[in-house]
Write a protein that holds these residues in place. Structure first.
Motif, PDB file in Angstrom:
ATOM      1  N   LYS A  79      18.401  45.979  62.088  1.00 40.21           N
ATOM      2  CA  LYS A  79      17.285  45.132  61.673  1.00 40.21           C
ATOM      3  C   LYS A  79      17.371  43.762  62.347  1.00 40.21           C
ATOM      4  O   LYS A  79      16.355  43.224  62.800  1.00 40.21           O
ATOM      5  CB  LYS A  79      17.289  44.984  60.151  1.00 40.21           C
ATOM      6  N   SER A  80      18.586  43.214  62.427  1.00 41.71           N
ATOM      7  CA  SER A  80      18.774  41.920  63.093  1.00 41.71           C
ATOM      8  C   SER A  80      18.453  42.025  64.578  1.00 41.71           C
ATOM      9  O   SER A  80      17.854  41.120  65.169  1.00 41.71           O
ATOM     10  CB  SER A  80      20.213  41.428  62.900  1.00 41.71           C
ATOM     11  N   TYR A  81      18.842  43.142  65.182  1.00 39.75           N
ATOM     12  CA  TYR A  81      18.581  43.374  66.602  1.00 39.75           C
ATOM     13  C   TYR A  81      17.078  43.428  66.872  1.00 39.75           C
ATOM     14  O   TYR A  81      16.572  42.795  67.808  1.00 39.75           O
ATOM     15  CB  TYR A  81      19.259  44.678  67.017  1.00 39.75           C
ATOM     16  N   ALA A  82      16.360  44.182  66.030  1.00 39.39           N
ATOM     17  CA  ALA A  82      14.914  44.303  66.204  1.00 39.39           C
ATOM     18  C   ALA A  82      14.224  42.960  66.016  1.00 39.39           C
ATOM     19  O   ALA A  82      13.274  42.623  66.731  1.00 39.39           O
ATOM     20  CB  ALA A  82      14.358  45.334  65.222  1.00 39.39           C
ATOM     21  N   SER A  83      14.709  42.170  65.066  1.00 35.41           N
ATOM     22  CA  SER A  83      14.112  40.865  64.803  1.00 35.41           C
ATOM     23  C   SER A  83      14.377  39.884  65.941  1.00 35.41           C
ATOM     24  O   SER A  83      13.475  39.163  66.382  1.00 35.41           O
ATOM     25  CB  SER A  83      14.659  40.298  63.485  1.00 35.41           C
ATOM     26  N   ARG A  84      15.601  39.865  66.442  1.00 37.44           N
ATOM     27  CA  ARG A  84      15.961  38.905  67.486  1.00 37.44           C
ATOM     28  C   ARG A  84      15.294  39.220  68.813  1.00 37.44           C
ATOM     29  O   ARG A  84      14.847  38.309  69.515  1.00 37.44           O
ATOM     30  CB  ARG A  84      17.479  38.877  67.676  1.00 37.44           C
ATOM     31  N   TYR A  85      15.216  40.495  69.169  1.00 41.90           N
ATOM     32  CA  TYR A  85      14.752  40.859  70.506  1.00 41.90           C
ATOM     33  C   TYR A  85      13.348  41.461  70.534  1.00 41.90           C
ATOM     34  O   TYR A  85      12.957  42.066  71.529  1.00 41.90           O
ATOM     35  CB  TYR A  85      15.737  41.832  71.137  1.00 41.90           C
ATOM     36  N   GLN A  86      12.608  41.295  69.462  1.00 47.38           N
ATOM     37  CA  GLN A  86      11.255  41.861  69.410  1.00 47.38           C
ATOM     38  C   GLN A  86      10.416  41.343  70.586  1.00 47.38           C
ATOM     39  O   GLN A  86      10.301  40.135  70.819  1.00 47.38           O
ATOM     40  CB  GLN A  86      10.572  41.494  68.101  1.00 47.38           C
ATOM     41  N   GLY A  87       9.841  42.274  71.339  1.00 47.72           N
ATOM     42  CA  GLY A  87       8.994  41.909  72.462  1.00 47.72           C
ATOM     43  C   GLY A  87       9.731  41.498  73.714  1.00 47.72           C
ATOM     44  O   GLY A  87       9.098  41.109  74.709  1.00 47.72           O
ATOM     45  N   CYS A  88      11.061  41.600  73.709  1.00 46.89           N
ATOM     46  CA  CYS A  88      11.863  41.167  74.859  1.00 46.89           C
ATOM     47  C   CYS A  88      12.366  42.373  75.654  1.00 46.89           C
ATOM     48  O   CYS A  88      12.478  43.482  75.121  1.00 46.89           O
ATOM     49  CB  CYS A  88      13.065  40.337  74.392  1.00 46.89           C
ATOM     50  N   LEU A  89      12.681  42.125  76.909  1.00 53.21           N
ATOM     51  CA  LEU A  89      13.330  43.137  77.740  1.00 53.21           C
ATOM     52  C   LEU A  89      14.832  42.963  77.578  1.00 53.21           C
ATOM     53  O   LEU A  89      15.388  41.926  77.928  1.00 53.21           O
ATOM     54  CB  LEU A  89      12.929  42.954  79.204  1.00 53.21           C
ATOM     55  N   VAL A  90      15.506  43.961  77.008  1.00 49.36           N
ATOM     56  CA  VAL A  90      16.923  43.824  76.675  1.00 49.36           C
ATOM     57  C   VAL A  90      17.748  44.888  77.399  1.00 49.36           C
ATOM     58  O   VAL A  90      17.217  45.879  77.903  1.00 49.36           O
ATOM     59  CB  VAL A  90      17.154  43.936  75.151  1.00 49.36           C
ATOM     60  N   THR A  91      19.053  44.680  77.423  1.00 51.17           N
ATOM     61  CA  THR A  91      19.983  45.605  78.054  1.00 51.17           C
ATOM     62  C   THR A  91      21.034  46.032  77.035  1.00 51.17           C
ATOM     63  O   THR A  91      21.113  45.480  75.927  1.00 51.17           O
ATOM     64  CB  THR A  91      20.684  44.940  79.246  1.00 51.17           C
ATOM     65  N   SER A  92      21.846  46.985  77.435  1.00 56.36           N
ATOM     66  CA  SER A  92      22.937  47.425  76.558  1.00 56.36           C
ATOM     67  C   SER A  92      23.907  46.280  76.285  1.00 56.36           C
ATOM     68  O   SER A  92      24.481  46.191  75.194  1.00 56.36           O
ATOM     69  CB  SER A  92      23.668  48.608  77.182  1.00 56.36           C
ATOM     70  N   GLU A  93      24.081  45.376  77.268  1.00 59.17           N
ATOM     71  CA  GLU A  93      24.978  44.237  77.074  1.00 59.17           C
ATOM     72  C   GLU A  93      24.483  43.341  75.943  1.00 59.17           C
ATOM     73  O   GLU A  93      25.289  42.769  75.191  1.00 59.17           O
ATOM     74  CB  GLU A  93      25.111  43.427  78.364  1.00 59.17           C
ATOM     75  N   ASP A  94      23.171  43.198  75.801  1.00 56.92           N
ATOM     76  CA  ASP A  94      22.614  42.403  74.705  1.00 56.92           C
ATOM     77  C   ASP A  94      22.978  43.014  73.356  1.00 56.92           C
ATOM     78  O   ASP A  94      23.352  42.309  72.413  1.00 56.92           O
ATOM     79  CB  ASP A  94      21.093  42.297  74.831  1.00 56.92           C
ATOM     80  N   PHE A  95      22.851  44.357  73.274  1.00 56.36           N
ATOM     81  CA  PHE A  95      23.181  45.024  72.008  1.00 56.36           C
ATOM     82  C   PHE A  95      24.670  44.919  71.706  1.00 56.36           C
ATOM     83  O   PHE A  95      25.073  44.627  70.577  1.00 56.36           O
ATOM     84  CB  PHE A  95      22.750  46.486  72.063  1.00 56.36           C
ATOM     85  N   PHE A  96      25.506  45.155  72.729  1.00 52.16           N
ATOM     86  CA  PHE A  96      26.950  45.027  72.525  1.00 52.16           C
ATOM     87  C   PHE A  96      27.311  43.609  72.106  1.00 52.16           C
ATOM     88  O   PHE A  96      28.165  43.398  71.244  1.00 52.16           O
ATOM     89  CB  PHE A  96      27.701  45.390  73.807  1.00 52.16           C
ATOM     90  N   GLY A  97      26.662  42.625  72.736  1.00 57.30           N
ATOM     91  CA  GLY A  97      26.944  41.230  72.407  1.00 57.30           C
ATOM     92  C   GLY A  97      26.646  40.922  70.959  1.00 57.30           C
ATOM     93  O   GLY A  97      27.443  40.273  70.267  1.00 57.30           O
ATOM     94  N   LEU A  98      25.494  41.395  70.466  1.00 59.54           N
ATOM     95  CA  LEU A  98      25.136  41.167  69.060  1.00 59.54           C
ATOM     96  C   LEU A  98      26.085  41.902  68.132  1.00 59.54           C
ATOM     97  O   LEU A  98      26.484  41.372  67.082  1.00 59.54           O
ATOM     98  CB  LEU A  98      23.697  41.627  68.812  1.00 59.54           C
ATOM     99  N   PHE A  99      26.469  43.109  68.518  1.00 55.98           N
ATOM    100  CA  PHE A  99      27.382  43.895  67.670  1.00 55.98           C
ATOM    101  C   PHE A  99      28.708  43.167  67.477  1.00 55.98           C
ATOM    102  O   PHE A  99      29.180  42.996  66.345  1.00 55.98           O
ATOM    103  CB  PHE A  99      27.623  45.272  68.299  1.00 55.98           C
ATOM    104  N   PHE A 100      29.317  42.720  68.575  1.00 60.41           N
ATOM    105  CA  PHE A 100      30.632  42.086  68.457  1.00 60.41           C
ATOM    106  C   PHE A 100      30.542  40.643  67.968  1.00 60.41           C
ATOM    107  O   PHE A 100      31.527  40.094  67.478  1.00 60.41           O
ATOM    108  CB  PHE A 100      31.375  42.172  69.793  1.00 60.41           C
ATOM    109  N   GLU A 101      29.373  40.038  68.070  1.00 61.54           N
ATOM    110  CA  GLU A 101      29.137  38.743  67.438  1.00 61.54           C
ATOM    111  C   GLU A 101      29.096  38.904  65.921  1.00 61.54           C
ATOM    112  O   GLU A 101      29.595  38.059  65.175  1.00 61.54           O
ATOM    113  CB  GLU A 101      27.813  38.162  67.950  1.00 61.54           C
TER     114      GLU A 101
END
Length: 225
Positions: free
Chosen positions: A21-43
């Motif tokens: 849910k946090s990922y969808a809220s933060r990156y809504q409408g953005c072009l993202v990569t796997s590194e972005d998801f990994f970064g949020l996960f370990f953050e």
């Protein structure tokens, strides 16, 4: 799917769902990569980081590998659809041995009789077909006869991008020239998947040691080349 399940097991389903849910809220409408998801996960879950469980390790062993890691049997046990896909990997390995034997002996096949590949049932689900191709990607050698039979069985040119991606990797790895037109089409229509295929074709000596392939397939398809 297996990677996300693996990450969810590390923190618990409820916590992982909150992360999504946090990922969808933060990156809504953005072009993202796997590194972005990994970064949020370990953050969010810094305590889970280790040498075997880090952005670098996940990317290397899950995203840049032809198949899923070998140490995840706990994810796979009791999965009937997965078991069926793995059985098909073994079936096509056996078919390839027959093809290789016939090739070496230059044996003529009786066209009136059913060939081994014609007796193998079709895998109906796309995810199963992805698993089949990933299993075959682990093989050091596949004859061109086997690749031709696979294509006749599954008609890869009309499949989705995930399936055609794996098929193109097999084509490049075993220099199956007859399917290079499909690779060129894939490069034109699915450039979002280009980097992995380019790595396969240009960097891995296991896949393709002669780089003329890169020019043959890439010329006229990707402006950067």
């Amino acid at each position: 799917y297996f990677l996300l399940y693996h990450m969810a097991c590390a923190v618990g389903y409820e916590a992982f769902n909150q992360l999504l849910k946090s990922y969808a809220s933060r990156y809504q409408g953005c072009l993202v990569t796997s590194e972005d998801f990994f970064g949020l996960f370990f953050e969010t879950f810094p305590e889970t980081r280790s040498a075997q469980f880090s952005p670098e390790a996940l990317s290397k062993h899950w995203l840049c590998s032809g198949s899923v890691p070998l140490d995840i049997n706990y994810l796979l046990s009791g999965n009937q659809l997965l078991d069926q896909a793995l059985q098909h990997v073994e079936a096509w390995q056996a078919i390839d041995k027959v093809n290789l034997s016939n090739q070496r002996k230059r044996k003529k096949v009786n066209r009136a009789s059913l060939k081994p590949w014609e007796t193998v049932e079709l895998l109906e689900l796309p995810d199963q077909l992805v698993l089949l191709l990933e299993g075959l990607l682990d093989q050091r050698r596949l004859t061109h006869s086997t690749l031709q039979q696979l294509d006749r069985k599954y008609h890869f040119s009309i499949r989705n991008a995930e399936i055609r991606h794996r098929w193109c990797e097999l084509t490049v790895k075993h220099r199956y020239v007859k399917a290079y037109r499909q690779v060129k089409r894939f490069l034109v229509e699915d450039q979002v998947c280009l980097w992995r295929l380019y790595q396969v074709s240009s960097q891995s000596s296991e896949y393709c040691s002669d780089r003329p392939f890169v020019w043959y397939v890439g010329h006229g398809c990707v402006p950067l080349w």
